[in-house]
Design a protein around this motif. Structure first.
Motif, short mmCIF file in Angstrom:
data_model
loop_
_atom_site.label_atom_id
_atom_site.label_comp_id
_atom_site.label_asym_id
_atom_site.label_seq_id
_atom_site.Cartn_x
_atom_site.Cartn_y
_atom_site.Cartn_z
N PHE A 74 2.31 -7.27 13.65
CA PHE A 74 1.96 -5.95 13.11
C PHE A 74 1.54 -4.99 14.22
CE2 PHE A 74 0.79 -8.69 9.34
CZ PHE A 74 1.99 -8.44 8.69
N LYS A 75 1.95 -5.30 15.44
CA LYS A 75 1.49 -4.58 16.62
C LYS A 75 1.75 -3.07 16.53
CE LYS A 75 2.54 -7.19 20.15
NZ LYS A 75 3.29 -7.59 21.34
N HIS A 76 2.92 -2.73 15.96
CA HIS A 76 3.28 -1.31 15.98
C HIS A 76 2.86 -0.59 14.70
CE1 HIS A 76 5.28 -2.16 19.64
NE2 HIS A 76 5.99 -3.12 19.06
N MET A 77 2.16 -1.29 13.85
CA MET A 77 1.71 -0.68 12.60
C MET A 77 0.44 0.13 12.86
SD MET A 77 1.62 -3.08 9.32
CE MET A 77 3.14 -3.78 8.80
N ARG B 94 -3.23 1.43 12.34
CA ARG B 94 -4.40 0.64 12.03
C ARG B 94 -4.73 0.65 10.52
NH1 ARG B 94 -9.56 -1.16 13.79
NH2 ARG B 94 -11.11 0.02 12.66
N TYR B 95 -4.70 1.87 9.90
CA TYR B 95 -5.08 1.95 8.48
C TYR B 95 -4.13 1.15 7.60
CZ TYR B 95 -1.41 5.45 7.79
OH TYR B 95 -0.20 6.09 7.70
N GLU B 96 -2.86 1.06 8.05
CA GLU B 96 -1.88 0.31 7.27
C GLU B 96 -2.23 -1.19 7.26
OE1 GLU B 96 2.89 0.22 7.23
OE2 GLU B 96 1.98 2.09 7.82
N LYS B 97 -2.68 -1.67 8.43
CA LYS B 97 -3.10 -3.07 8.51
C LYS B 97 -4.29 -3.33 7.60
CE LYS B 97 -1.85 -3.58 13.33
NZ LYS B 97 -2.38 -3.84 14.65
N ILE B 98 -5.19 -2.35 7.60
CA ILE B 98 -6.39 -2.51 6.75
C ILE B 98 -6.00 -2.61 5.27
CG2 ILE B 98 -8.48 -1.34 5.94
CD1 ILE B 98 -8.73 -0.20 8.80
N TRP B 99 -5.11 -1.71 4.85
CA TRP B 99 -4.70 -1.71 3.44
C TRP B 99 -3.93 -2.98 3.09
CZ3 TRP B 99 -7.22 0.71 0.13
CH2 TRP B 99 -7.76 1.97 0.40
N LEU B 100 -3.10 -3.42 4.05
CA LEU B 100 -2.33 -4.64 3.83
C LEU B 100 -3.27 -5.82 3.63
CD1 LEU B 100 0.76 -5.00 3.86
CD2 LEU B 100 0.50 -6.09 6.09
N THR B 101 -4.29 -5.88 4.49
CA THR B 101 -5.27 -6.95 4.41
C THR B 101 -6.04 -6.88 3.10
OG1 THR B 101 -5.50 -6.73 6.78
CG2 THR B 101 -7.14 -8.08 5.65
#
Ligand code: CUA
Length: 158
Positions: free
Chosen positions: A2-5, A7-14
């Motif tokens: 998820f390196k190029h995602m 930050r907020y997208e990673k948070i929502w995904l999590t």
């Protein structure tokens, strides 16, 4: 990965994944906690052995008190056993019913007796017949070609 995602997208995904886990955990907990039982507090029975398992090996009416009866019944393609029952007016009947084959129903028009007969379960219901007369016992769950023939009679004598 998820390196190029952003930050907020990673948070929502999590968060999304976490809420799914929580949801499934709650569901699993409820299923275990509630026993995942069919409604109406049913006992269980092995369908293939229902006809050999007491009391269903000898279906019938048993008097257990003054104007109080236990009625053990089998619903099967395409009849009820017993097919005819006689009781005096004012009798309280404790129905206990199961089936060795498919899903049936037991409906007695003019009363609130409306039971589902499910393979593997013993369905119980209690009803007091205060009015004399001939009552029909009908199967109200489609169970095959003979469904419309599946009926019995309950006679309440004055
Ligand atoms: Cu038995 Cu319909």
């Amino acid at each position: 990965m998820f390196k190029h995602m952003p930050r907020y997208e990673k948070i929502w995904l999590t968060l999304g994944a976490a809420s799914l886990v929580v949801f499934l955990a709650i569901l699993g907990f409820m299923a275990v906690g509630l026993g995942l039982d069919a409604p109406g507090h049913m006992d269980t029975i092995v369908p293939a052995q229902a006809m050999q398992t007491p009391p269903f090996d000898a279906p019938g009416l048993k008097q257990i008190g003054e104007k109080e009866y236990e009625l053990v019944m089998l619903g099967q393609v395409f009849a009820f056993a017993p097919g005819e029952v006689n009781i005096p007016e004012g009798s309280t009947v404790h129905f206990r019913i199961t089936t060795p084959d498919v899903v049936h129903g037991l409906l007695i028009p003019g009363t609130n007796v409306n039971m589902m007969i499910v393979p593997g379960h013993i369905t119980e219901f209690t009803y007091t017949f205060r009015k004399a007369g001939d009552y029909l016992m009908l199967c109200n769950e489609y169970c095959g070609v003979g469904h419309h023939l599946m009926m019995g009679k309950l006679i309440v004598q004055a």
